[in-house]
Design a protein around this motif. Structure first.
Motif, mmCIF file in Angstrom:
data_model
loop_
_atom_site.group_PDB
_atom_site.id
_atom_site.type_symbol
_atom_site.label_atom_id
_atom_site.label_comp_id
_atom_site.label_asym_id
_atom_site.label_seq_id
_atom_site.Cartn_x
_atom_site.Cartn_y
_atom_site.Cartn_z
ATOM 1 N N ARG A 214 0.819 -1.218 0.000
ATOM 2 C CA ARG A 214 0.000 0.000 0.000
ATOM 3 C C ARG A 214 0.852 1.266 0.000
ATOM 4 N N PRO A 215 1.693 1.432 -1.021
ATOM 5 C CA PRO A 215 2.520 2.648 -1.064
ATOM 6 C C PRO A 215 1.694 3.921 -1.155
ATOM 7 N N ASP A 216 0.484 3.833 -1.696
ATOM 8 C CA ASP A 216 -0.357 5.010 -1.831
ATOM 9 C C ASP A 216 -0.753 5.569 -0.466
ATOM 10 N N LEU A 217 -0.844 4.705 0.538
ATOM 11 C CA LEU A 217 -1.146 5.170 1.890
ATOM 12 C C LEU A 217 0.111 5.549 2.663
ATOM 13 N N VAL A 218 1.184 4.812 2.426
ATOM 14 C CA VAL A 218 2.383 4.986 3.244
ATOM 15 C C VAL A 218 3.173 6.228 2.863
ATOM 16 N N GLU A 219 3.346 6.475 1.562
ATOM 17 C CA GLU A 219 4.230 7.569 1.152
ATOM 18 C C GLU A 219 3.793 8.934 1.679
ATOM 19 N N PRO A 220 2.498 9.298 1.624
ATOM 20 C CA PRO A 220 2.119 10.597 2.208
ATOM 21 C C PRO A 220 2.428 10.670 3.698
ATOM 22 N N GLU A 253 18.264 11.284 6.092
ATOM 23 C CA GLU A 253 16.824 11.009 6.138
ATOM 24 C C GLU A 253 16.166 11.272 4.792
ATOM 25 N N THR A 254 16.649 12.278 4.075
ATOM 26 C CA THR A 254 16.105 12.571 2.746
ATOM 27 C C THR A 254 16.388 11.432 1.777
ATOM 28 N N MET A 255 17.595 10.864 1.846
ATOM 29 C CA MET A 255 17.900 9.719 0.984
ATOM 30 C C MET A 255 16.980 8.547 1.288
ATOM 31 N N ILE A 256 16.785 8.265 2.568
ATOM 32 C CA ILE A 256 15.922 7.148 2.956
ATOM 33 C C ILE A 256 14.495 7.397 2.493
ATOM 34 N N ARG A 257 14.013 8.621 2.717
ATOM 35 C CA ARG A 257 12.630 8.951 2.352
ATOM 36 C C ARG A 257 12.410 8.911 0.850
ATOM 37 N N SER A 258 13.481 9.152 0.068
ATOM 38 C CA SER A 258 13.335 9.129 -1.388
ATOM 39 C C SER A 258 13.291 7.711 -1.949
ATOM 40 N N THR A 259 13.599 6.723 -1.117
ATOM 41 C CA THR A 259 13.508 5.328 -1.550
ATOM 42 C C THR A 259 12.079 4.854 -1.353
ATOM 43 N N PRO A 260 11.369 4.475 -2.419
ATOM 44 C CA PRO A 260 9.955 4.093 -2.292
ATOM 45 C C PRO A 260 9.752 2.958 -1.291
ATOM 46 N N ILE A 261 8.635 3.002 -0.596
ATOM 47 C CA ILE A 261 8.371 2.014 0.445
ATOM 48 C C ILE A 261 8.279 0.604 -0.127
ATOM 49 N N ASP A 262 7.796 0.458 -1.363
ATOM 50 C CA ASP A 262 7.719 -0.888 -1.927
ATOM 51 C C ASP A 262 9.106 -1.419 -2.276
ATOM 52 N N VAL A 263 10.054 -0.544 -2.581
ATOM 53 C CA VAL A 263 11.441 -0.980 -2.783
ATOM 54 C C VAL A 263 12.028 -1.469 -1.457
ATOM 55 N N ILE A 264 11.767 -0.724 -0.390
ATOM 56 C CA ILE A 264 12.220 -1.143 0.933
ATOM 57 C C ILE A 264 11.661 -2.517 1.263
ATOM 58 N N ALA A 265 10.375 -2.701 0.968
ATOM 59 C CA ALA A 265 9.733 -3.987 1.255
ATOM 60 C C ALA A 265 10.289 -5.103 0.377
#
Length: 355
Positions: A214-220, A253-265
């Motif tokens: 659910r990247p659409d919910l997580v990213e915001p 933190e900006t680098m981490i935040r720029s990595t999409p959550i689905d990539v992290i997963a």
């Protein structure tokens, strides 16, 4: 608590390793505000602005990898830098700044990170990263090379040794493994009591999978949770957190935040199942530096000591007071270690130099 709020908190946990330090919005903002009022010697550092000669290396499975080459083209050795999980090639800012006048440097964004192309979940594996590194070396690093890997980047080098051992006979003259592990990451405690660590490891895999769906919910929520991520990252990734520059923490933190959550997963299971201890003997004949922060909770010093124990001729450096992002926290120590490694790599193996 609403579902959106739960997902938002979980997203911050994954995005900055842990968000347990958040005890309330008012307290959080007060704490961050006080930190940012302190003198910051790095406030004018041009993080993310250093650039090299950009090109794209297309892998055998069609993924375009963003690569930057820096330093003199006629340097006798090329140093190839492999960044860590959720970061990008800019995480080597201080190393690029200080070493670009001395050596030919290659920086690259690992697949799905930074400016490199995305790929399928099935190809988000450490073995595939090792193949990517092999193709980067073949494409942009002629002659002798020294490999430097941080965290997942160190695992990438181990995967290269496992899948392409011949390159260590023919091309690689030295290796630096920084804040990394040869395996058993699923057993780390994150500095927690054993019972709590066990619960965290049990809960994280399904949580990460759910977030990735659910990247659409997580990213915001990740974008709204910057202060939470700032405090969490400052606590977990920097050992001497009282003195670390807020600008450096923001940059990481900006680098981490720029990595999409689905990539992290997608990459998380590969890192937890990573096991390349058996590949380390491939490195026995070349100079190896193993470097770790003494306060690293994410890839603890014991993991670096296990690597060094498998390589009796390696040099183990434990940086007191530093944590996982040691190359940003103590860049002088890391840069000196890399200079020494390149010198040893060139001096100790003259018969293996490539013309």
């Amino acid at each position: 608590m609403t579902r959106r709020r739960k997902v938002g908190i979980a997203g911050a946990i994954v995005g900055a390793a842990s968000a347990g330090v958040a005890a309330g919005v008012a307290v959080k903002r007060y704490a961050v505000g006080r930190i940012r009022l302190r003198p910051d010697l790095e406030a004018n550092e041009p993080f993310g602005e250093l650039r090299g000669r950009a090109q794209t290396v297309t892998t055998s499975d069609g993924v375009g990898l963003h690569v930057e080459v820096d330093g003199p083209e006629d340097a006798p050795v090329t140093v190839v830098f492999c960044h860590g999980y959720t970061l990008n090639l800019d995480s080597w800012h201080y190393q690029r700044r200080e070493l670009r006048k001395e050596h030919r440097l290659v920086f690259w964004d690992q697949r799905c990170h930074g400016h490199s192309d995305r790929c399928s979940r099935e190809d988000c594996t450490v073995d595939r990263l090792g193949d990517d590194l092999y193709e980067v070396i073949q494409a942009v690093a002629p002659g002798p090379v020294v490999l430097v890997g941080h965290s997942m980047g160190g695992m990438t080098i181990m995967a290269l040794a496992d899948r392409h051992p011949e390159v260590f006979e023919e091309r690689v003259r030295g290796v630096a493994l920084i804040a990394t592990s040869a395996g058993k990451l699923a057993e780390i405690t994150l500095g927690l009591p054993a019972m709590f660590a066990k619960l965290v490891h049990k809960a994280l895999p399904p949580t990460v999978r759910a977030l990735g769906r659910r990247p659409d919910l997580v990213e915001p929520s990740r974008r709204l949770g910057n202060d939470v991520a700032f405090l969490a990252l400052r606590h977990l990734a920097f050992g001497d957190s009282k003195n670390i520059s807020p600008t450096v923490v923001d940059f990481a933190e900006t680098m981490i935040r720029s990595t999409p959550i689905d990539v992290i997963a997608d990459f998380y299971p590969a890192l937890m199942s990573h096991d390349k201890l058996s590949a380390l003997p491939v490195l026995e004949r070349i100079p190896v530096t193993v470097l770790v922060g003494g306060e690293d909770w994410l890839t603890p010093p014991d993991h670096s000591k296990a690597i060094a124990d498998s390589l009796p001729r390696s040099q183990l450096i434990e940086v007191a007071g530093a944590s996982h992002l040691v190359q940003l926290e103590q860049p002088g120590v890391v840069n000196d270690a890399l200079r020494d490694l390149v010198s040893r790599a060139w001096r100790l193996a003259p018969e293996r130099r490539t013309a």
